[in-house]
Design an enzyme around this catalytic site. Structure first.
Site, short mmCIF file in Angstrom:
data_model
loop_
_atom_site.label_atom_id
_atom_site.label_comp_id
_atom_site.label_asym_id
_atom_site.label_seq_id
_atom_site.Cartn_x
_atom_site.Cartn_y
_atom_site.Cartn_z
CD GLN A 197 13.37 -83.99 36.71
OE1 GLN A 197 12.79 -84.47 37.67
NE2 GLN A 197 14.67 -84.06 36.58
CB CYS A 389 6.04 -43.85 10.91
SG CYS A 389 4.30 -43.49 11.20
CG MET A 392 7.84 -39.01 5.85
SD MET A 392 6.29 -38.16 6.30
CE MET A 392 5.54 -38.00 4.71
CG HIS A 518 5.48 -48.42 10.55
ND1 HIS A 518 6.45 -48.01 11.43
CD2 HIS A 518 4.37 -47.71 10.85
CE1 HIS A 518 5.95 -47.09 12.25
NE2 HIS A 518 4.68 -46.88 11.91
CD GLU A 520 8.99 -50.38 10.64
OE1 GLU A 520 9.11 -49.84 9.52
OE2 GLU A 520 8.53 -49.77 11.63
N1 GLN Z 1 3.26 -39.95 16.29
C1 GLN Z 1 3.15 -39.94 14.86
C2 GLN Z 1 1.70 -40.05 14.41
O1 GLN Z 1 0.86 -40.48 15.15
C3 GLN Z 1 3.99 -41.04 14.24
C4 GLN Z 1 3.52 -42.41 14.59
C5 GLN Z 1 4.52 -43.49 14.26
O2 GLN Z 1 5.71 -43.22 14.07
N2 GLN Z 1 4.09 -44.73 14.21
O3 GLN Z 1 1.39 -39.71 13.29
#
Ligand code: GLN
Length: 544
Positions: A197, A389, A392, A518, A520
Site C-alpha cells: 500500500q 573465455c 579456454m 561466451h 552462455e
Molecule cells: N581476462 C581475460 C581477458 O581479458 C578473459 C576475460 C573473460 O573471461 N571474459 O582476455
C-alpha cells in the site's frame, strides 16, 4: 509502422529491490510473444555509471553482452532468454549515459544557452529513447523496466517521464505494472499488505496509478490478501496477481497467465483477446521438474566469484537448459580456485567427484593457478571439460606448461614477464589499455568463427560458420600455435581470416573444449546452446 502504434508497458518495483522485477517483465514479454506479438524491451538503470561493463560482478552480478557489443546489466540476459530475441544497445540505458548525451549536446551548443534541467531535458531524453527503441525495433509492445524501487531519489526522472508519456499518449497506449513485495511475518504467521500500500502511495504521489500489481511473496497468497490490496490500492481484484516463489523462474509466465494477465493487458489496450501458446514453456517445466534423479550430472564450476551466483547467472541458466534437454538433474558444485592451490581437501573432493568441469570467464590473476590445476585434472583424468573465455586461456596455459613443456608458460595478463606468453594482448588493445581506456580495450560482441569439420565443436553446432559473443582483451598467441598443435592441442575454431584462435580442443580426450567466446550469452531455455548440450551429454556418459 511508427512508434505511435507501439504500446508501452512500464514495470516498476516497490518495497525492496531484488524481487525478480526483471523476470516479471520478461515473463510478460514471453506471454505477449506467445500471442504472436513483436516485443522489445528497454531497461532503465538509474545509476550514474556510463558503462555497466566496468561494474564489479561482486556488486552487480554478471555483465551481459549483446550481439552489438553492448555491455549490460544481467537483466538483459533474462529478457533475451524469455523473449528469445537478440536485443541491442537500444535496450539498456543508464542515467550516466543520458546525462553524458545531454552534456555533450550542451557543449556542442544544441541548447543555445537555455537552462538545462531534469524536467524537461532529462525526461524528454528518456521519452526520446523509448520512442527510438519502439521505432527501430518495430515492436507491438515495448516493455520498460525502471531499475530500483519507487521512492529512490535516482529513479524519479524515469517515473516522471513515464507519467508524462501516459499523459501524452493516453491510457490506451501506456500501462503500468507494479511488482512489490508482500512480506510474511513469522511471529504472527501472516502476510502483510501495508508495504505494498505504501509503495503504491509513492507511485500515486508521482502521478502514476498501477494497472496491475504483482504481489511477490515467499508463500502462496490467498484471496483475502489480494482483495485487501485491491481495495486499498484502488484497482480491481483481478488485477492483483500473486507471484509466489516458484521452483523455476521459467514457470513465471505460466503462473502469471493462470491469473489471466494477458486479458488484463488486452483489455487495457483495447485489443482483441488472444490465447498465448505456452506449450513449449509447459513442456520445459515438466522436464525440469521430472528430471530423473538417477540421471544426474555434477558439474564443478571452478571460479573466483563462487559465492555470488549472480556473477555466473547465464552459465547457470545454460547448464540448466542443457540438463533439462537431456531430462537430467543438475548439481552445480562451486569450487573455489584459490582453495585448490592451498590443497584444501573439501574443494579437491568436489573436483574429483565431478562428472564435468567448467572454468568460466574472469579477470585478474587471483585463483588462476588453482584453475590451471583443475584444467590439468580434467585433461589427465578424461573428465569432460568446458572452458569459457578465461577458461579456454587457462586450458591453453596448462597444456603449454605440462604437455608442450613450455616452462612457466602463462598469460601476460597474469605474469607480464613470463618466458612463454601463450596468451597475450593484441597490440591495438594494449594501446587502449595504456591510455586507461578500460572499457574500449576489449574485443566485444559477435564475431564469426569458422570450425574445422573434424571437431567436437563442429559436431555440436553441425555447421562450419558460427557467430558468438566476446568480451576479453587477451588472445592465444599465434607464435605458439604450431607448437601447441604439434603437441596435440588443436585449434578447431578461428576468426574468418584465420588470425584469431577461437576454440581449442584435445581430440584424444572424450570431451575437452575451450572457447574464447561466451556461448552462455546465446543459450536459451527453449533452445539450449549446442556446446552446453554436448558438455552435459558427455558428463552424463562419464557416470556409467
Ligand atoms: N581476462 C581475460 C581477458 O581479458 C578473459 C576475460 C573473460 O573471461 N571474459 O582476455
Amino acid at each position: 509502422m511508427t512508434s505511435q502504434d507501439c504500446k508501452y508497458i512500464f514495470v516498476t518495483g516497490g518495497v525492496v529491490s531484488g524481487l525478480g522485477k526483471g523476470i516479471a517483465a520478461a515473463s510478460i514479454g514471453a506471454i505477449l510473444k506467445a500471442c504472436n506479438y513483436k516485443v522489445f524491451s528497454l531497461k532503465f538503470d538509474p545509476y550514474l555509471n556510463v558503462d555497466p561493463g566496468t561494474m564489479s560482478p561482486y556488486q552487480h552480478g554478471e555483465v551481459f553482452v549483446l550481439d552489438d557489443g553492448t555491455e549490460t546489466d544481467l537483466d538483459l540476459g533474462h529478457y533475451e532468454r524469455f523473449l528469445d530475441e537478440n536485443l541491442s544497445s537500444l535496450s539498456n540505458l543508464t542515467t550516466g549515459q543520458i546525462y553524458q548525451e545531454i552534456l555533450d549536446e550542451e557543449r556542442r551548443g544544441k541548447y543555445l544557452g537555455k537552462t538545462i534541467q531534469i524536467i524537461p531535458h532529462i525526461t524528454n531524453k528518456i521519452k526520446e529513447k523509448a520512442f527510438e527503441a519502439a521505432k527501430i525495433s518495430q515492436a507491438d509492445f515495448l516493455i520498460m523496466e525502471v531499475g530500483g524501487t519507487v521512492g529512490d531519489i535516482e529513479g524519479d526522472p524515469y517515473f516522471e517521464a513515464a507519467r508524462q508519456l501516459h499523459n501524452e499518449l493516453g491510457g490506451a497506449k501506456v500501462m503500468f505494472v507494479h511488482v512489490a513485495l508482500l512480506p510474511y511475518l513469522k511471529v504472527s504467521h501472516e502476510l502483510k499488505t501495508k508495504p505494498i500500500q505504501a509503495s503504491v502511495r509513492e507511485l500515486r504521489s508521482r502521478g502514476i496509478h498501477p494497472d496491475i500489481i504483482i504481489a511477490r511473496a515467499d508463500y502462496p497468497v490467498d484471496k483475502e490478501h489480494l482483495e485487501k490490496i485491491s481495495l486499498f490500492c484502488d484497482l480491481p481484484s483481478s488485477a492483483v496477481i500473486p507471484a509466489p516463489t516458484l521452483k523455476t523462474i521459467y514457470e513465471v509466465p505460466i503462473s502469471l497467465e493462470k491469473h489471466k494477465i494477458s486479458e488484463i493487458i488486452f483489455d487495457k489496450f483495447k485489443l482483441r483477446k488472444k490465447e498465448p501458446d505456452l506449450k513449449a514453456w509447459k513442456k520445459l517445466i515438466k522436464k525440469i521438474k521430472n528430471g530423473k534423479a538417477k540421471h544426474k550430472s555434477r558439474i564443478a564450476m571452478v571460479g573466483k566469484y563462487t559465492e555470488h551466483g549472480d556473477a555466473y547467472i547465464s552459465i547457470i541458466e545454460s547448464l540448466k537448459a542443457a540438463a533439462a534437454y537431456h531430462s537430467s538433474k543438475l548439481n552445480i558444485e562451486w569450487v573455489v580456485a584459490e582453495k585448490l592451490e592451498q590443497k584444501d581437501k573439501k574443494e579437491w573432493y568436489k573436483l574429483k567427484n565431478a562428472d564435468g568441469i567448467l572454468i568460466p570467464g574472469g579477470f585478474g590473476s587471483r585463483g588462476t593457478e588453482g584453475k590451471i590445476l583443475a584444467a590439468r585434472f580434467a585433461r589427465e583424468n578424461k573428465v569432460p571439460f568446458l572452458g569459457l573465455c578465461l577458461g579456454m586461456q587457462i586450458a591453453t596455459i596448462e597444456y603449454a606448461r605440462n604437455v608442450t613443456k613450455l616452462k612457466d608458460a602463462n598469460s601476460s595478463e597474469f605474469n607480464s614477464r613470463t618466458p612463454h606468453p601463450v596468451i597475450h594482448i593484441m597490440s591495438e588493445q594494449e594501446k587502449k589499455l595504456l591510455k586507461h581506456e578500460y572499457g574500449a580495450s576489449m574485443r566485444l560482441g559477435s564475431w564469426t568463427c569458422k570450425l574445422s569439420k573434424k571437431s567436437k565443436s563442429f559436431k555440436a553446432y553441425n555447421k562450419d560458420k558460427i557467430s558468438e559473443r566476446h568480451r576479453h582483451r587477451y588472445e592465444l598467441n599465434n607464435s605458439y600455435r604450431k607448437q601447441l598443435e604439434d603437441s596435440g592441442l588443436h585449434i578447431t575454431g578461428t576468426s574468418v581470416d584465420g588470425l584469431l584462435a577461437e576454440i581449442v580442443e584435445i581430440p584424444s580426450h572424450p570431451w575437452f573444449v575451450g572457447v574464447q567466446f561466451h556461448p552462455e550469452f546465446k543459450s536459451r531455455p527453449l533452445r539450449p546452446h549446442p556446446l552446453f548440450r554436448d558438455f552435459i551429454e558427455a558428463s552424463l556418459k562419464t557416470k556409467v
